[in-house]
Design an enzyme around this catalytic site. Sequence first.
Site, PDB file in Angstrom:
ATOM      1  N   ASP A  47       0.841  -1.189   0.000  1.00  0.00           N
ATOM      2  CA  ASP A  47       0.000   0.000   0.000  1.00  0.00           C
ATOM      3  C   ASP A  47       0.882   1.246   0.000  1.00  0.00           C
ATOM      4  O   ASP A  47       2.000   1.212  -0.507  1.00  0.00           O
ATOM      5  CB  ASP A  47      -0.931  -0.033   1.225  1.00  0.00           C
ATOM      6  N   HIS A  68      -3.851   6.228   3.098  1.00  0.00           N
ATOM      7  CA  HIS A  68      -4.504   5.017   2.582  1.00  0.00           C
ATOM      8  C   HIS A  68      -3.935   3.754   3.217  1.00  0.00           C
ATOM      9  O   HIS A  68      -4.671   2.864   3.656  1.00  0.00           O
ATOM     10  CB  HIS A  68      -4.341   4.978   1.058  1.00  0.00           C
ATOM     11  N   SER A 106     -10.980  -0.688  -1.765  1.00  0.00           N
ATOM     12  CA  SER A 106      -9.747  -0.654  -0.967  1.00  0.00           C
ATOM     13  C   SER A 106     -10.035  -0.903   0.500  1.00  0.00           C
ATOM     14  O   SER A 106      -9.212  -1.478   1.218  1.00  0.00           O
ATOM     15  CB  SER A 106      -9.060   0.712  -1.101  1.00  0.00           C
TER      16      SER A 106
END
Length: 774
Positions: free
Chosen positions: A152, A225, A552
């Site tokens: 990620d 994220h 996600s």
Amino acid sequence: MHRFLLMLLFPFSDNRPMMFFRSFIVFFFLIFFASNVSSRKQTYVIHTVTTSTKHIVTSLFNSLQTENINDDDFSLPEIHYIYENAMSGFSATLTDDQLDTVKNTKGFISAYPDELLSLHTTYSHEFLGLEFGIGLWNETSLSSDVIIGLVDTGISPEHVSFRDTHMTPVPSRWRGSCDEGTNFSSSECNKKIIGASAFYKGYESIVGKINETTDFRSTRDAQGHGTHTASTAAGDIVPKANYFGQAKGLASGMRFTSRIAAYKACWALGCASTDVIAAIDRAILDGVDVISLSLGGSSRPFYVDPIAIAGFGAMQKNIFVSCSAGNSGPTASTVSNGAPWLMTVAASYTDRTFPAIVRIGNRKSLVGSSLYKGKSLKNLPLAFNRTAGEESGAVFCIRDSLKRELVEGKIVICLRGASGRTAKGEEVKRSGGAAMLLVSTEAEGEELLADPHVLPAVSLGFSDGKTLLNYLAGAANATASVRFRGTAYGATAPMVAAFSSRGPSVAGPEIAKPDIAAPGLNILAGWSPFSSPSLLRSDPRRVQFNIISGTSMACPHISGIAALIKSVHGDWSPAMIKSAIMTTARITDNRNRPIGDRGAAGAESAATAFAFGAGNVDPTRAVDPGLVYDTSTVDYLNYLCSLNYTSERILLFSGTNYTCASNAVVLSPGDLNYPSFAVNLVNGANLKTVRYKRTVTNVGSPTCEYMVHVEEPKGVKVRVEPKVLKFQKARERLSYTVTYDAEASRNSSSSSFGVLVWICDKYNVRSPIAVTWE
């Protein structure tokens, strides 16, 4: 000098044989000392044969000629990564001539250009039935170590979700490291975050050097994220977590006692496929149990899909790989990461909402969604399109499209599309607008996203948006009031998110994809202190937890649940874990009605297997599924054979020569021992009957007699033989066949859906059926 270069690039001891592809790299790396090359360069993923001896390296090395080393046109190849675990090969930046030389060298299999993949951008554990100290979250079931590797944007190691209080020492089997880098010290790791590595060579070869004023050349997360997905999968329990008072409650990862290994391969503009492969390669070497990939590209054949190839390598090492399905829904055939050895995760709703009531001048009330928790807005004038700006982009509120003299102090209406949702709010605020109403287009349907906007903002579905615009068109002085209701619970859920990518899979239509749905809308989880919640540079706010949406967010839910199952059943294969998750999934919502689909035509439309796979994940049932569909590496290779892949293409996955079985010509890709069924029929063709075989393994009660129940897809008769499976012991394997008889051809392409269930006592082993006429 020859020997110095060789040892510098590929040091090895006399008793350790070299892999052939390393000798291959040395050969092409040095052979260019003898030739002129073209100047255009590009980065490639290069697959090579996996055979090795030090003798081959030495003999190639000794054959080199270097008389043109000082030629002005000489261009040195740039080798970025050597792949030894996820696949056999390497990545390099080469000129056209250098690539031609590589292609003509013995041991070469294939090459394709590097590309940027995209990110598929808490209360959810409680919604899924996981509560501290109860059931699966009691001390007994959490006693073993499971390591989740997340590829990620990195991680924020100081975040409260990653405390290692009361955690046992790092498992001795762990082989990973905590790599130093910009603003990231090896001391940042602990007993929770046990590994951290960054991969950027591919990204920099495509985009250029990383801007270290906005990102870190290390595993530290500058975007948020990666911190969000890591805390969703394995974050520690944090009481009173919230986003500016919204969604206040207990935040926790799905498997909060798991270890985390963070592999940063995603940067400001995306994730280079060469870096993603390198991250997976390292994760395999380090010894993770689960790999979580909330990223992907467009659907393409598996033999040119870097995630499919690297994921196969992980599966071979008994590692479960969870991937997001993509955010290109509700359009059909948009699902990515569709290889059958990957778990493909769709996004669904929880029952938590953030309602806001918009009351327009004609006294109609519209229900939207908002994270704003301030005072109500009363009777403010509305501005839209030409009454908000003179530019054509004013309807979408794109940058510099609005005029201050037209929107100051007003509520501005913006349509979704053409720019980011929070960027629209930034434009409204820049222009002096008091608030924003964000209206979904017909394609987005009734989706209500709660975004972290920089001003009071409400998301409205297509129907209410249409009502709003109709009112605006007929009113001389249109006004609206907005009342913000905070956090609410009890909405109809789960429901498939409209943005979640849909099947059928283009690359493998005989496998129904996606596999499963998990919470992915308005998810609260940890966030980076170096990023604003809106991801806008103009936004000075910083938060410990943020609320965002996407597949996600769904993917790490499944990654954590897979780790939870692995902790209970340490000897289960990735396919067994996948099967358990799929065959126990929920297909009804909290109103006991079929799970709905926000992206389907009609507000009450039920979700199909092409929207949510087998259903919405149910962790408690998944730990005790009764029967599982196990699938071996050989099974997957035979599946590739049934796709008519050449031996060269199969070699990309197998790593060694694999000979397709003699009966492979009569096998269908649908014969793969998978927990779902995809049947493809061609209109007007003679093929009216399709027959598949499946084998199930008993992991439930040692003696159990399973009866089959079938709900037939419309237009198809389904026959199962035998109709009863009598198990006498644990781990016994029994097989059955399913025959699908088409009643008639369809006039056009269409799909119908059914279900096959094996029932014994408390067990209901459910497999979805998807039939498509082409």
